[in-house]
Write a protein that holds these residues in place. Structure first.
Motif, PDB file in Angstrom:
ATOM      1  N   TYR A 345       0.835  -1.202   0.000  1.00 56.08           N
ATOM      2  CA  TYR A 345       0.000   0.000   0.000  1.00 56.08           C
ATOM      3  C   TYR A 345       0.875   1.259   0.000  1.00 56.08           C
ATOM      4  O   TYR A 345       0.646   2.196  -0.779  1.00 56.08           O
ATOM      5  CB  TYR A 345      -0.903  -0.031   1.234  1.00 56.08           C
ATOM      6  CG  TYR A 345      -1.968   1.035   1.279  1.00 56.08           C
ATOM      7  CD1 TYR A 345      -3.209   0.833   0.683  1.00 56.08           C
ATOM      8  CD2 TYR A 345      -1.749   2.233   1.944  1.00 56.08           C
ATOM      9  CE1 TYR A 345      -4.199   1.806   0.740  1.00 56.08           C
ATOM     10  CE2 TYR A 345      -2.724   3.212   2.009  1.00 56.08           C
ATOM     11  CZ  TYR A 345      -3.957   2.989   1.409  1.00 56.08           C
ATOM     12  OH  TYR A 345      -4.922   3.959   1.470  1.00 56.08           O
ATOM     13  N   ASN A 346       1.901   1.265   0.851  1.00 51.25           N
ATOM     14  CA  ASN A 346       2.809   2.413   0.902  1.00 51.25           C
ATOM     15  C   ASN A 346       3.548   2.595  -0.413  1.00 51.25           C
ATOM     16  O   ASN A 346       3.706   3.720  -0.913  1.00 51.25           O
ATOM     17  CB  ASN A 346       3.810   2.231   2.040  1.00 51.25           C
ATOM     18  CG  ASN A 346       3.155   2.278   3.408  1.00 51.25           C
ATOM     19  OD1 ASN A 346       1.958   2.475   3.525  1.00 51.25           O
ATOM     20  ND2 ASN A 346       3.947   2.085   4.444  1.00 51.25           N
ATOM     21  N   VAL A 352       1.857   6.756  -6.893  1.00 53.28           N
ATOM     22  CA  VAL A 352       0.734   7.577  -7.346  1.00 53.28           C
ATOM     23  C   VAL A 352       0.986   9.048  -7.028  1.00 53.28           C
ATOM     24  O   VAL A 352       0.680   9.930  -7.840  1.00 53.28           O
ATOM     25  CB  VAL A 352      -0.580   7.089  -6.701  1.00 53.28           C
ATOM     26  CG1 VAL A 352      -1.718   8.077  -6.965  1.00 53.28           C
ATOM     27  CG2 VAL A 352      -0.949   5.713  -7.232  1.00 53.28           C
ATOM     28  N   LEU A 353       1.548   9.339  -5.861  1.00 48.88           N
ATOM     29  CA  LEU A 353       1.851  10.722  -5.510  1.00 48.88           C
ATOM     30  C   LEU A 353       2.873  11.325  -6.469  1.00 48.88           C
ATOM     31  O   LEU A 353       2.785  12.507  -6.819  1.00 48.88           O
ATOM     32  CB  LEU A 353       2.375  10.799  -4.071  1.00 48.88           C
ATOM     33  CG  LEU A 353       1.362  10.554  -2.955  1.00 48.88           C
ATOM     34  CD1 LEU A 353       2.035  10.644  -1.594  1.00 48.88           C
ATOM     35  CD2 LEU A 353       0.212  11.539  -3.028  1.00 48.88           C
ATOM     36  N   CYS A 460     -11.677  -0.719  -1.851  1.00 48.08           N
ATOM     37  CA  CYS A 460     -11.141   0.217  -0.860  1.00 48.08           C
ATOM     38  C   CYS A 460      -9.630   0.372  -1.014  1.00 48.08           C
ATOM     39  O   CYS A 460      -9.088   1.474  -0.857  1.00 48.08           O
ATOM     40  CB  CYS A 460     -11.483  -0.261   0.548  1.00 48.08           C
ATOM     41  SG  CYS A 460     -13.227  -0.172   0.957  1.00 48.08           S
ATOM     42  N   PHE A 461      -8.937  -0.706  -1.321  1.00 50.21           N
ATOM     43  CA  PHE A 461      -7.490  -0.658  -1.482  1.00 50.21           C
ATOM     44  C   PHE A 461      -7.108   0.273  -2.632  1.00 50.21           C
ATOM     45  O   PHE A 461      -6.227   1.129  -2.496  1.00 50.21           O
ATOM     46  CB  PHE A 461      -6.968  -2.074  -1.740  1.00 50.21           C
ATOM     47  CG  PHE A 461      -5.467  -2.196  -1.684  1.00 50.21           C
ATOM     48  CD1 PHE A 461      -4.825  -2.485  -0.491  1.00 50.21           C
ATOM     49  CD2 PHE A 461      -4.701  -2.031  -2.819  1.00 50.21           C
ATOM     50  CE1 PHE A 461      -3.440  -2.605  -0.431  1.00 50.21           C
ATOM     51  CE2 PHE A 461      -3.321  -2.138  -2.784  1.00 50.21           C
ATOM     52  CZ  PHE A 461      -2.691  -2.425  -1.581  1.00 50.21           C
ATOM     53  N   VAL A 462      -7.781   0.117  -3.757  1.00 48.10           N
ATOM     54  CA  VAL A 462      -7.452   0.908  -4.942  1.00 48.10           C
ATOM     55  C   VAL A 462      -7.895   2.354  -4.779  1.00 48.10           C
ATOM     56  O   VAL A 462      -7.123   3.301  -5.015  1.00 48.10           O
ATOM     57  CB  VAL A 462      -8.091   0.283  -6.193  1.00 48.10           C
ATOM     58  CG1 VAL A 462      -7.886   1.177  -7.408  1.00 48.10           C
ATOM     59  CG2 VAL A 462      -7.507  -1.101  -6.457  1.00 48.10           C
ATOM     60  N   LEU A 463      -9.149   2.560  -4.348  1.00 47.58           N
ATOM     61  CA  LEU A 463      -9.652   3.928  -4.220  1.00 47.58           C
ATOM     62  C   LEU A 463      -8.946   4.696  -3.111  1.00 47.58           C
ATOM     63  O   LEU A 463      -8.774   5.921  -3.215  1.00 47.58           O
ATOM     64  CB  LEU A 463     -11.161   3.905  -3.963  1.00 47.58           C
ATOM     65  CG  LEU A 463     -12.042   3.455  -5.128  1.00 47.58           C
ATOM     66  CD1 LEU A 463     -13.514   3.503  -4.738  1.00 47.58           C
ATOM     67  CD2 LEU A 463     -11.794   4.330  -6.354  1.00 47.58           C
ATOM     68  N   GLY A 464      -8.528   3.997  -2.057  1.00 49.24           N
ATOM     69  CA  GLY A 464      -7.792   4.670  -0.998  1.00 49.24           C
ATOM     70  C   GLY A 464      -6.466   5.233  -1.492  1.00 49.24           C
ATOM     71  O   GLY A 464      -6.051   6.333  -1.111  1.00 49.24           O
ATOM     72  N   ILE A 465      -5.798   4.484  -2.382  1.00 52.04           N
ATOM     73  CA  ILE A 465      -4.531   4.949  -2.949  1.00 52.04           C
ATOM     74  C   ILE A 465      -4.761   6.111  -3.908  1.00 52.04           C
ATOM     75  O   ILE A 465      -4.036   7.109  -3.887  1.00 52.04           O
ATOM     76  CB  ILE A 465      -3.814   3.783  -3.657  1.00 52.04           C
ATOM     77  CG1 ILE A 465      -3.376   2.733  -2.631  1.00 52.04           C
ATOM     78  CG2 ILE A 465      -2.627   4.284  -4.466  1.00 52.04           C
ATOM     79  CD1 ILE A 465      -2.800   1.480  -3.247  1.00 52.04           C
ATOM     80  N   GLY A 469      -4.057  11.536  -2.903  1.00 49.09           N
ATOM     81  CA  GLY A 469      -3.220  12.581  -3.467  1.00 49.09           C
ATOM     82  C   GLY A 469      -3.950  13.722  -4.119  1.00 49.09           C
ATOM     83  O   GLY A 469      -3.300  14.634  -4.660  1.00 49.09           O
ATOM     84  N   ILE A 470      -5.280  13.741  -4.092  1.00 49.66           N
ATOM     85  CA  ILE A 470      -5.999  14.829  -4.749  1.00 49.66           C
ATOM     86  C   ILE A 470      -5.835  16.116  -3.951  1.00 49.66           C
ATOM     87  O   ILE A 470      -5.475  16.091  -2.772  1.00 49.66           O
ATOM     88  CB  ILE A 470      -7.498  14.497  -4.915  1.00 49.66           C
ATOM     89  CG1 ILE A 470      -8.182  14.424  -3.552  1.00 49.66           C
ATOM     90  CG2 ILE A 470      -7.685  13.205  -5.683  1.00 49.66           C
ATOM     91  CD1 ILE A 470      -9.689  14.312  -3.644  1.00 49.66           C
ATOM     92  N   VAL A 471      -6.105  17.236  -4.601  1.00 45.33           N
ATOM     93  CA  VAL A 471      -5.907  18.537  -3.970  1.00 45.33           C
ATOM     94  C   VAL A 471      -7.125  18.847  -3.094  1.00 45.33           C
ATOM     95  O   VAL A 471      -7.968  19.694  -3.406  1.00 45.33           O
ATOM     96  CB  VAL A 471      -5.666  19.634  -5.031  1.00 45.33           C
ATOM     97  CG1 VAL A 471      -6.806  19.719  -6.025  1.00 45.33           C
ATOM     98  CG2 VAL A 471      -5.378  20.982  -4.380  1.00 45.33           C
ATOM     99  N   ALA A 472      -7.186  18.162  -1.965  1.00 38.74           N
ATOM    100  CA  ALA A 472      -8.268  18.322  -0.995  1.00 38.74           C
ATOM    101  C   ALA A 472      -7.809  17.714   0.316  1.00 38.74           C
ATOM    102  O   ALA A 472      -6.939  16.834   0.333  1.00 38.74           O
ATOM    103  CB  ALA A 472      -9.549  17.650  -1.484  1.00 38.74           C
TER     104      ALA A 472
END
Length: 789
Positions: A345-346, A352-353, A460-465, A469-472
């Protein structure tokens, strides 16, 4: 050997031919310069910003000593009383904000799900999806626009920024009032939009921001000039208040006061002492008491749509736990799974970031587009995936109404006929808080199917990642808990009758294992989970799971917050020194040129130094009465020099003043640390030609006892001293007394690997550190002459 005082907010530039030997800051690029005068740059929120270091050392100059000698018992009582009063106010305000956030999220999300469910009951599925997706998109768009245009520093969870601050890194705008407001409003909007994000991380940032604002020492702009507040115009007291605020944030998010204190101790704070432990515990106790009183009000149905989620979601699990030795092996396996999945996950989150930041460099419109894209994807998955699940008949012994239409509950009807429920919709078409409550509940052993748990875990695993990083404003705690609880319950369902542990207990252990594998905390997470579940019988199992998951995950990468700080470029000082630092001396990393001031200096020279450098500390030297060489008198800060110039108490002749003379022209407030955004600049001071030829006596305002190390000291020992004391400048003095009185100044960036590995060793050689083997070798290299500033 090069000589310099590299300021803590500066970063060492490297020549192009040695870039391959340098561990460059991720996501940040270097620009080649001939002088070490570039600002340290880090990614704060969604933008790259220059940063500075904090000064936790007390400047023990003659003026400071005289000021403290004039303070009596009344001033000491005021100082102690204000510390406790501010802790009480921090706890009170953080608890109110946490309660308000939960009411707002439950209300907004409740209205959204109620409208959508009612349309589905009328067989208007297309319109239901339109309402659901558009409302999610608008909420996400609002949070993204608010963050991108008003306060980019409010993006993300804020925990890496607060952790870096408590380590001595002062990132701009992270504690400003506008960041606080955007963090509160944006967090409510983002969590209500069904994104897989949490509000616990933002609550830590909110609590720290509230504490920082209380620790500003008053404000002349708003008329808050009470003398009692002036005691906190320094970085040391503000650091302690921010630590208490971070503990209060966790306490408010999970109603876990002891867990909040341990979280601040284990994860956030770089400096800790018993007095800080007492005050942080007092702060979280205030949070717990106020939240308990407010929740009692909500039990009487006076909080609108505030239901069983939010602050009271984890009270569901209270079963008596009985387990045997045969139940331990599955728990061990669960810990191993949590460590592997947590490290994965990390790894994926950091990748992604990196991609997001590459896109974000193109402009704000791209940042908002990414947020809207993730929102649309989330809406499609949350609404579409439950259609893949089959409808289940309601159990005859259901502990609550079955099915439920809108609102919270274990049995969501979704598209099913009367008397049936959709188990996947009960988890995925719900708030994250209610999903965790449903997974932790002990009264629904056969509610969910294996395929349901697997689909929910992957989603949840995919959407959590993707969502973090979105601007919120977005937290990681709740998404990690939801994901871990889903695969924990999946493991419990696979074991079935072969274990004495219930599915809900496996969900709790799964959440613990994933938290340990991702965040790498042990004691604080253990206590937080115990306070969440309200069951001490879980203690041995949770301890085992956390220890195993952390041990397994540590073999792959670091904890998620440290990785994010590294990606953002924060110069965070670790508690341990790298092995290669034992083979290096401080003389290998100091850089030049070094700027010196004399004890009695001409005003024009001071102005020239301040305008041509961005250093924040300058050694002060005096002529030795016994020889022609100079001696080191001490260190004076840039802010103090500017304060002296601003006051214009100049001397027409170069004579030395006494402390009493200094007290007639200056007060302690003139040298106090200013509040947010109120920094005096040398460009704002106007001086005449006559004033430029006058003199300033720097002796009363110079720290005559700065921390010094000899140039032959190992870099590892210097790092321990620098970090443990909380320094901003560490003077390097020569081993041979006949040389110059000071060789250079070590600052935070001198201990950073990206600086050390690309540094040309003065007189020693070129340091080459292999990235994998950490082997050290040197080559003879001619020192480049440092240009004069």
């Amino acid at each position: 050997m090069s000589e310099s005082e590299p300021p803590p907010d500066q970063i060492q530039t490297h020549s192009q031919d040695h870039d391959s030997l340098t561990l460059t800051l991720p996501l940040l690029s270097y620009r080649q310069r001939s002088v070490n005068s570039t600002s340290q740059v880090a990614i704060v929120g969604a933008n790259a910003c220059p940063i500075e270091s904090l000064d936790y050392e007390i400047a023990e100059n003659d003026f400071f000593k005289q000021d403290w000698r004039t303070r009596g018992k009344i001033q000491i009582f005021q100082y102690i009383f204000m510390k406790w009063l501010l802790c009480f106010l921090i706890g009170g305000f953080v608890s109110l904000v946490g309660f308000f956030n939960n009411i707002a999220v439950e209300t907004i999300a409740g209205v959204k799900f109620a409208f959508t469910s009612n349309m589905m009951s009328d067989r208007r599925h297309g319109m239901a999806f339109l309402v659901f997706s558009v409302s999610n998109l608008l909420l996400t768009l609002f949070a993204a626009i608010l963050t991108a245009f008003i306060s980019p520093a409010a993006a993300g969870s804020g925990i890496p920024e607060v952790k870096a601050y408590l380590n001595g890194v002062d990132a701009p705008d992270i504690f400003s009032p506008r960041t606080l407001i955007v963090k509160i409003v944006g967090s409510i909007s983002a969590v209500s939009s069904s994104l897989v994000v949490g509000k616990a991380g933002p609550m830590v940032h909110i609590g720290s921001s509230i504490a920082s604002l209380f620790g500003q020492g008053g404000s002349r702009k708003y008329g808050l000039t009470w003398k009692w507040l002036r005691f906190f115009k320094n970085d040391r007291d503000r650091r302690d208040l921010v630590t208490c605020g971070s503990a209060a944030g966790i306490a408010a998010a999970f109603r876990a006061p002891v867990g909040g204190v341990l979280f601040a101790l284990e994860e956030m704070a770089s400096w800790w002492r018993s007095a800080l432990l007492w005050r942080s515990f007092f702060t979280t106790a205030v949070v717990a008491i106020i939240l308990r009183a407010l929740i009692d009000v909500c039990f009487s149905d006076k909080c609108g749509l505030f239901g069983k989620g939010g602050l009271i979601m984890f009270d569901a699990y209270s079963a008596n736990v009985s387990y045997h030795l045969a139940d331990v092996p599955p728990v061990l396996v669960l810990g191993v799974i949590g460590g592997i999945l947590g490290s994965l996950y990390n790894f994926l989150l950091i990748r992604v970031l990196r991609v997001y930041n590459f896109i974000y460099e193109k402009g704000i419109i791209y940042q908002i587009c990414i947020a809207c894209t993730i929102s649309i994807l989330t809406s499609f998955l949350l609404y579409g995936l439950p259609w893949l699940a089959s409808c289940q008949p309601c159990p005859s012994d259901a502990p609550e109404a079955c099915p439920t239409i809108g609102g919270s509950g274990n049995y969501k009807r979704f598209q099913c006929p009367p008397g049936h429920y959709n188990d996947l919709a009960s988890l995925i078409f719900n708030t994250n808080d209610d999903a965790v409550r449903n997974l932790f509940t002990k009264d629904a052993m056969s509610e969910f199917q294996l395929t349901t748990m697997l689909i929910f875990f992957v989603t949840c695993f995919v959407l959590g990642i993707l969502s973090y990083g979105i601007v919120a404003p977005a937290g990681l705690f709740v998404p990690v808990i939801v994901t871990g609880a889903s695969y924990g319950r999946f493991v419990g369902m696979l074991l079935g009758s072969h274990t004495n542990l219930s599915h809900s207990l496996y969900a709790v252990l799964g959440a613990a294992s994933f938290l340990g594998g991702s965040m790498r905390m042990t004691v604080s997470l253990c206590v937080i989970i115990l306070e969440l579940t309200n069951n001490l019988l879980l203690l041995p199992l949770i301890m085992i799971v956390l220890l195993i998951s952390k041990t397994v995950a540590d073999a792959f990468n670091g904890n998620i917050y440290d990785l994010i700080m590294a990606v953002k470029g924060f110069p965070y000082l670790e508690t341990h020194a790298e092995p290669y630092m034992r083979q290096m001396t401080v003389a290998d990393v100091v850089s030049g040129p070094l700027q010196l001031c004399h004890g009695i200096e001409k005003v024009g020279n001071i102005v020239h130094i301040l305008k041509t450098t961005r250093h924040h500390g300058f050694p002060v030297i005096d002529a030795s009465p016994d020889s022609e060489s100079s001696v080191l008198y001490g260190l004076i800060l840039r802010a103090h020099l500017i304060a002296l110039l601003k006051k214009k108490a100049f001397l027409s002749t170069p004579i030395r003043l006494g402390v009493d003379d200094a007290f007639r022209h200056f007060s302690a407030d003139d040298f106090a640390k200013r509040g947010l955004g109120n920094v005096d600049k040398i460009e704002d001071i106007e001086l005449t030609d006559e004033e430029m030829e006058m003199f300033l006596d720097l002796h009363p305002f110079t720290n005559a006892s700065p921390y010094t190390v000899v140039e032959s000291m190992s870099l590892a020992k210097a790092l321990v001293l620098f970090r443990e004391v909380g320094l901003r400048h560490l003077l390097v003095i020569p081993k041979i007394t006949s040389r110059a009185p000071v060789v250079g100044i070590l600052t935070r960036h001198d201990f950073m690997p990206e600086h050390i590995l690309g540094r040309r060793g003065g007189g020693g050689g070129l340091i080459q550190l292999l990235h994998m083997g950490l082997t050290l070798e040197t080559e003879t290299a001619k020192t480049d002459p440092a240009p004069a500033v």
